[in-house]
Each structure stands twice: as structure tokens, then as C-alpha cells.
Write a protein that holds these residues in place. Structure first.
Motif, PDB file in Angstrom:
ATOM      1  N   VAL A 197       0.840  -1.203   0.000  1.00  0.00           N
ATOM      2  CA  VAL A 197       0.000   0.000   0.000  1.00  0.00           C
ATOM      3  C   VAL A 197       0.874   1.253   0.000  1.00  0.00           C
ATOM      4  CG1 VAL A 197      -1.660   1.342   1.342  1.00  0.00           C
ATOM      5  CG2 VAL A 197      -1.992  -1.102   1.053  1.00  0.00           C
ATOM      6  N   GLU A 198       1.931   1.242   0.791  1.00  0.00           N
ATOM      7  CA  GLU A 198       2.832   2.391   0.830  1.00  0.00           C
ATOM      8  C   GLU A 198       3.475   2.638  -0.536  1.00  0.00           C
ATOM      9  OE1 GLU A 198       3.389   4.562   3.079  1.00  0.00           O
ATOM     10  OE2 GLU A 198       2.939   3.733   5.054  1.00  0.00           O
ATOM     11  N   ARG A 199       3.694   1.551  -1.289  1.00  0.00           N
ATOM     12  CA  ARG A 199       4.306   1.702  -2.617  1.00  0.00           C
ATOM     13  C   ARG A 199       3.380   2.424  -3.595  1.00  0.00           C
ATOM     14  NH1 ARG A 199       6.719  -3.354  -1.618  1.00  0.00           N
ATOM     15  NH2 ARG A 199       5.050  -4.475  -2.715  1.00  0.00           N
ATOM     16  N   ILE A 200       2.084   2.373  -3.326  1.00  0.00           N
ATOM     17  CA  ILE A 200       1.150   3.107  -4.181  1.00  0.00           C
ATOM     18  C   ILE A 200       1.502   4.589  -4.149  1.00  0.00           C
ATOM     19  CG2 ILE A 200      -1.266   3.812  -4.486  1.00  0.00           C
ATOM     20  CD1 ILE A 200      -2.084   1.113  -3.316  1.00  0.00           C
ATOM     21  N   TYR A 201       1.885   5.064  -2.969  1.00  0.00           N
ATOM     22  CA  TYR A 201       2.255   6.473  -2.831  1.00  0.00           C
ATOM     23  C   TYR A 201       3.535   6.770  -3.611  1.00  0.00           C
ATOM     24  CZ  TYR A 201       2.105  11.062  -0.628  1.00  0.00           C
ATOM     25  OH  TYR A 201       1.996  12.416  -0.406  1.00  0.00           O
ATOM     26  N   ASP A 202       4.452   5.805  -3.632  1.00  0.00           N
ATOM     27  CA  ASP A 202       5.677   5.975  -4.420  1.00  0.00           C
ATOM     28  C   ASP A 202       5.346   6.092  -5.910  1.00  0.00           C
ATOM     29  OD1 ASP A 202       7.160   5.832  -2.118  1.00  0.00           O
ATOM     30  OD2 ASP A 202       7.768   3.744  -2.391  1.00  0.00           O
ATOM     31  N   HIS A 203       4.368   5.296  -6.357  1.00  0.00           N
ATOM     32  CA  HIS A 203       3.960   5.375  -7.764  1.00  0.00           C
ATOM     33  C   HIS A 203       3.332   6.738  -8.064  1.00  0.00           C
ATOM     34  CE1 HIS A 203       5.008   1.307  -8.548  1.00  0.00           C
ATOM     35  NE2 HIS A 203       4.071   0.776  -7.790  1.00  0.00           N
ATOM     36  N   TYR A 204       2.609   7.260  -7.120  1.00  0.00           N
ATOM     37  CA  TYR A 204       2.001   8.597  -7.258  1.00  0.00           C
ATOM     38  C   TYR A 204       3.085   9.650  -7.457  1.00  0.00           C
ATOM     39  CZ  TYR A 204       0.135  12.948  -5.068  1.00  0.00           C
ATOM     40  OH  TYR A 204      -0.196  14.249  -4.757  1.00  0.00           O
ATOM     41  N   ILE A 205       4.095   9.641  -6.592  1.00  0.00           N
ATOM     42  CA  ILE A 205       5.183  10.618  -6.698  1.00  0.00           C
ATOM     43  C   ILE A 205       5.984  10.374  -7.978  1.00  0.00           C
ATOM     44  CG2 ILE A 205       7.210  11.620  -5.567  1.00  0.00           C
ATOM     45  CD1 ILE A 205       4.611  11.979  -4.013  1.00  0.00           C
ATOM     46  N   GLY A 206       6.238   9.105  -8.282  1.00  0.00           N
ATOM     47  CA  GLY A 206       6.997   8.766  -9.480  1.00  0.00           C
ATOM     48  C   GLY A 206       6.296   9.188 -10.758  1.00  0.00           C
ATOM     49  N   THR A 207       4.970   9.080 -10.755  1.00  0.00           N
ATOM     50  CA  THR A 207       4.200   9.502 -11.934  1.00  0.00           C
ATOM     51  C   THR A 207       4.282  11.010 -12.112  1.00  0.00           C
ATOM     52  OG1 THR A 207       2.679   7.633 -11.598  1.00  0.00           O
ATOM     53  CG2 THR A 207       1.927   9.416 -13.033  1.00  0.00           C
ATOM     54  N   ASN A 244      -4.083  -0.930  -8.655  1.00  0.00           N
ATOM     55  CA  ASN A 244      -3.590   0.309  -8.043  1.00  0.00           C
ATOM     56  C   ASN A 244      -3.623   1.510  -8.979  1.00  0.00           C
ATOM     57  OD1 ASN A 244      -3.075  -1.163  -5.732  1.00  0.00           O
ATOM     58  ND2 ASN A 244      -0.930  -1.539  -6.244  1.00  0.00           N
ATOM     59  N   LYS A 245      -3.717   1.250 -10.270  1.00  0.00           N
ATOM     60  CA  LYS A 245      -3.679   2.329 -11.260  1.00  0.00           C
ATOM     61  C   LYS A 245      -4.758   3.377 -10.990  1.00  0.00           C
ATOM     62  CE  LYS A 245      -4.135   3.100 -16.258  1.00  0.00           C
ATOM     63  NZ  LYS A 245      -4.290   2.438 -17.583  1.00  0.00           N
ATOM     64  N   ALA A 246      -5.973   2.932 -10.670  1.00  0.00           N
ATOM     65  CA  ALA A 246      -7.087   3.870 -10.438  1.00  0.00           C
ATOM     66  C   ALA A 246      -6.799   4.790  -9.255  1.00  0.00           C
ATOM     67  CB  ALA A 246      -8.379   3.097 -10.198  1.00  0.00           C
ATOM     68  N   ILE A 247      -6.130   4.257  -8.222  1.00  0.00           N
ATOM     69  CA  ILE A 247      -5.801   5.061  -7.039  1.00  0.00           C
ATOM     70  C   ILE A 247      -4.758   6.116  -7.395  1.00  0.00           C
ATOM     71  CG2 ILE A 247      -4.938   5.007  -4.658  1.00  0.00           C
ATOM     72  CD1 ILE A 247      -5.789   2.024  -4.614  1.00  0.00           C
ATOM     73  N   VAL A 248      -3.700   5.673  -8.101  1.00  0.00           N
ATOM     74  CA  VAL A 248      -2.638   6.599  -8.520  1.00  0.00           C
ATOM     75  C   VAL A 248      -3.216   7.680  -9.436  1.00  0.00           C
ATOM     76  CG1 VAL A 248      -0.460   6.818  -9.776  1.00  0.00           C
ATOM     77  CG2 VAL A 248      -0.850   4.842  -8.286  1.00  0.00           C
ATOM     78  N   LYS A 249      -4.067   7.261 -10.354  1.00  0.00           N
ATOM     79  CA  LYS A 249      -4.679   8.196 -11.300  1.00  0.00           C
ATOM     80  C   LYS A 249      -5.503   9.247 -10.558  1.00  0.00           C
ATOM     81  CE  LYS A 249      -7.052   8.038 -15.756  1.00  0.00           C
ATOM     82  NZ  LYS A 249      -7.717   7.156 -16.740  1.00  0.00           N
TER      83      LYS A 249
END
Length: 390
Positions: A111-121, A247-252
Motif C-alpha cells: 500500500v505504501e508503494r502506491i504512494y511511491d507510484h504517485y510521486i513517481g508519476t 492500483n492504477k485507479a488510485i494513482v490516477k
């Protein structure tokens, strides 16, 4: 953004993974017993293979009985057999204890990695800026006229600049060690072969003085139609995150809301979003749901068996049992969550992840058990939990 249904789903997946590992641990413990009674090929003495095989079978039978009842009382007088069973029990307990912690930690890290994907995007915008600056530097060193679109217009995009200069963004990049590393070549390729050929991007570059709204619209377009759609980038995201499809929908959602924030006329209070509206509370809920469901597994198993007397509990789909146990756990320990909310959430999860008939089964069992437990006083709610959401 991350919501509690997503957390419930990820906890369910972690519990499922733990139970699969538990089954493997059981087989490993049986293998250990086999190894203890295997003939010693290096021994100079003659091995009684028949006797060893008999001891192995008795020891494995005793371990299986313990596994099913969690009791180990035997009249077996052969110390070698009882010692082997006790060692197998200790070995099994040690393995499951490690798995219990491991999958709980993995669940939280995922779950924490989802936040990393957010910042990375978001960082893709910074990389794009760097690629444009690199191109502009090369143009300045040329003696011939530059060809192709004049991309330097994008360097003055106010939404992008606000983000890149934002303190919370800069700190998140450093604190979470966000970097595309060697994968930056994929972004370079998308920039060169996709973005620079994109009609909307080319039209934006032709604007003499883009408005803040136009700055915002092109950033939204880049994320929506390129970053979140381009096949090579999506493959890269999937390599980085096995659960990218979920997780894509959350990051988006996080990215879109961030662009909206940085597109406001006022620049006061600009900052990145948290993983959820109240991540500390959500994290506590997430962890407790996982750990308590597993800890009370035997209790909930017995409750389910008593509730489905006309149905062999062993024939209940594994995911259905996990869903029922999680719902019972939630109804018991989270007093601020209404019973109806819990039931409805797990019905929806069963529709998404279990069998076609699971919805009716889960609905019927939970509704019946909730009424019985509430009447007996085993379920006590307070605050918002007292609301009857019909």
C-alpha cells in the motif's frame, strides 16, 4: 484516493496468501518428520527400514491430529516418535509465526508503494522538462536552424513549474528516494515518439501566451492520454507493481486531484495529497483487520460452522470463508463502523473476487449472524456505528 474498500481487499489478499503459506508450512513439517525417519545411508549399522517407515507414519498421523485439533495428547510410548512430533509442531509454529508477520508487513508495504507510484508519476513531468532543456541546450550549440516543434513553451507551464518548485514534492522525492533510474530511457522514448507527435501538445506549443486553464488542460491531457495509456509505460508500471491493474485507479485519482490543486488561481497552501483522507486511522484499521482476523481464525471458523449447519463448512469456498471471517472481525472490534456498512462492503467484495453465487451466500450468512450476535450482545457499537444504514 485510497479508500477502505481497497484496504479490505488488500487485507483479504494478504490473509489468503498467509493461508496458502500455512498449508505449505504444514507440508514442510510433514517432510521434516519424513527426514527424521529416513534411513541413514552413511551408517555402518544395518537400518531397519520397515521399522523406520512405521515410526514415520505414526509420527505423521499424530502431527496431522494435532494440526486438526491443536491438541497433542498421546499414549505413544516411543520417545523417538513423540520427540519428532514435538519438533515438527515447533517447526510449524515458527514458520507460521514468520509468515504471519511477513504477509502483514508485505501488505502494508504494498500500500505504501502506491504512494511511491504517485510521486513517481508526477516526476515524469520533471523528467520531460529536463529532456526539453537538454534539447534546447543542443539547439543553442547548433549553427543551423532548429527543426521540429518549439518545445520550450512547455518550460513555462505554470502548473508544472508550481509542482516542481513545491517544497512537499521536493521533500517527497528525497525522503522516499524516488528515481526512474535506467527506466528513464522509456520516458525519453515516449517523449520523442509519442508526446512530440501528439496533436494536442503541438497545438499547445503554438499558443503565444497560454492561460492558466490552458496550462492545466495540457497537463491533464498528458497524464490521461499518454502517461496512463501508452503501452510501453503501462508495461513498465506493471513490472514495478504486480498489482498495477488494481492500483492504477488510485494513482490516477491522486494525480488528477494534485493537478487540480496546482491549477487553482491561488498558490497558497499548495502541497501533495496524502494516501487517504486520514491515513493514520486507515492504517490502524488495515493492520488490525489483518492481524485480528488471523488471530481469531478458529473462533470465527466455529461460528461459521454453527451458522451453516445445513452446509458442510469444508465445502465453503476459501475466499468466502475469509470474507465471512473478516466481516465478523470487523463487526466485533470496530465499534464505529455500522453493521450494515460492514455487510454491504463484504457483499461487494464477494461479487468482485469470489464465485457467482457468493453474493447471496455471504449476504444470507452475515445478515443472520449479525442479528444473532447483536441480540446476544456480542456486537456492541458506538458513535457512528450506531447508525443503521438500511
Amino acid at each position: 484516493m485510497l479508500n477502505r474498500r481497497t484496504l479490505r481487499i488488500k487485507a483479504m489478499q494478504a490473509i489468503y496468501a498467509y493461508q496458502q503459506a500455512e498449508g505449505s508450512d504444514y507440508l514442510l513439517a510433514l517432510d521434516q518428520i519424513s527426514d527424521e525417519f529416513a534411513p541413514d545411508l552413511n551408517s555402518m549399522e544395518v537400518q531397519d527400514k520397515k521399522l523406520l517407515e512405521g515410526k514415520k507414519q505414526i509420527a505423521q498421523l499424530l502431527f496431522k491430529e494435532w494440526y486438526e485439533t491443536r491438541q497433542f495428547e498421546t499414549e505413544e510410548s516411543d520417545r523417538e516418535i513423540t520427540d519428532a512430533v514435538n519438533r515438527a509442531i515447533a517447526y510449524y509454529n515458527n514458520l507460521t509465526k514468520k509468515d504471519y508477520k511477513y504477509y502483514g508487513n508485505q501488505m502494508l508495504s504494498a500500500v505504501e508503494r502506491i504512494y511511491d507510484h504517485y510521486i513517481g508519476t508526477l516526476q515524469i513531468l520533471e523528467i520531460t522538462n529536463s529532456l526539453i532543456e537538454e534539447e534546447e541546450e543542443k539547439k543553442a550549440n547548433r549553427f543551423t536552424a532548429a527543426t521540429g516543434p518549439d518545445t520550450k513553451r512547455f518550460l513555462t507551464n505554470r502548473v508544472v513549474q508550481r509542482l516542481l518548485q513545491n517544497e512537499s514534492y521536493r521533500q517527497a522525492i528525497i525522503r522516499r528516494n524516488i528515481s526512474w533510474g535506467s527506466d528513464i530511457s522509456e520516458i525519453r522514448s515516449v517523449y520523442k515518439n509519442v508526446l512530440k507527435q501528439d496533436e494536442a501538445f503541438l497545438a499547445y506549443l503554438e499558443l503565444p501566451a497560454p492561460t492558466l486553464e490552458e496550462d492545466s488542460e495540457i497537463v491533464k491531457h498528458i497524464f490521461k492520454n499518454i502517461i496512463f495509456k501508452e503501452k510501453n509505460l503501462q508495461s513498465l508500471f506493471e513490472e514495478q507493481d504486480l498489482n498495477w491493474v488494481e492500483n492504477k485507479a488510485i494513482v490516477k485519482s491522486l494525480v488528477n486531484k494534485t493537478v487540480k490543486i496546482f491549477s487553482e488561481e491561488t498558490e497558497e497552501g499548495l502541497g501533495l495529497l496524502d494516501l487517504s483522507a486520514n491515513w493514520e486511522d486507515d492504517r490502524a484499521f488495515f493492520e488490525e483487520l489483518y492481524f485480528q482476523t488471523i488471530q481469531e481464525d478458529e473462533k470465527y471458523e466455529a461460528m461459521i460452522a454453527a451458522s451453516v449447519k445445513n452446509w458442510d463448512v469444508e465445502r465453503v469456498a476459501l475466499l468466502d470463508k475469509i470474507i465471512l471471517k473478516m466481516a465478523l472481525c470487523e463487526m466485533h472490534i470496530f465499534r464505529s463502523i455500522p453493521v450494515k456498512v460492514t455487510i454491504n462492503e463484504y457483499i461487494e467484495i464477494s461479487k468482485l473476487y469470489s464465485t457467482p453465487k457468493s453474493k447471496q451466500f455471504v449476504n444470507g450468512v452475515l445478515d443472520k449472524m449479525a442479528q444473532e450476535l447483536t441480540t446476544k450482545g456480542d456486537i456492541r457499537k458506538s458513535g457512528r456505528g450506531l447508525i443503521d444504514n438500511k
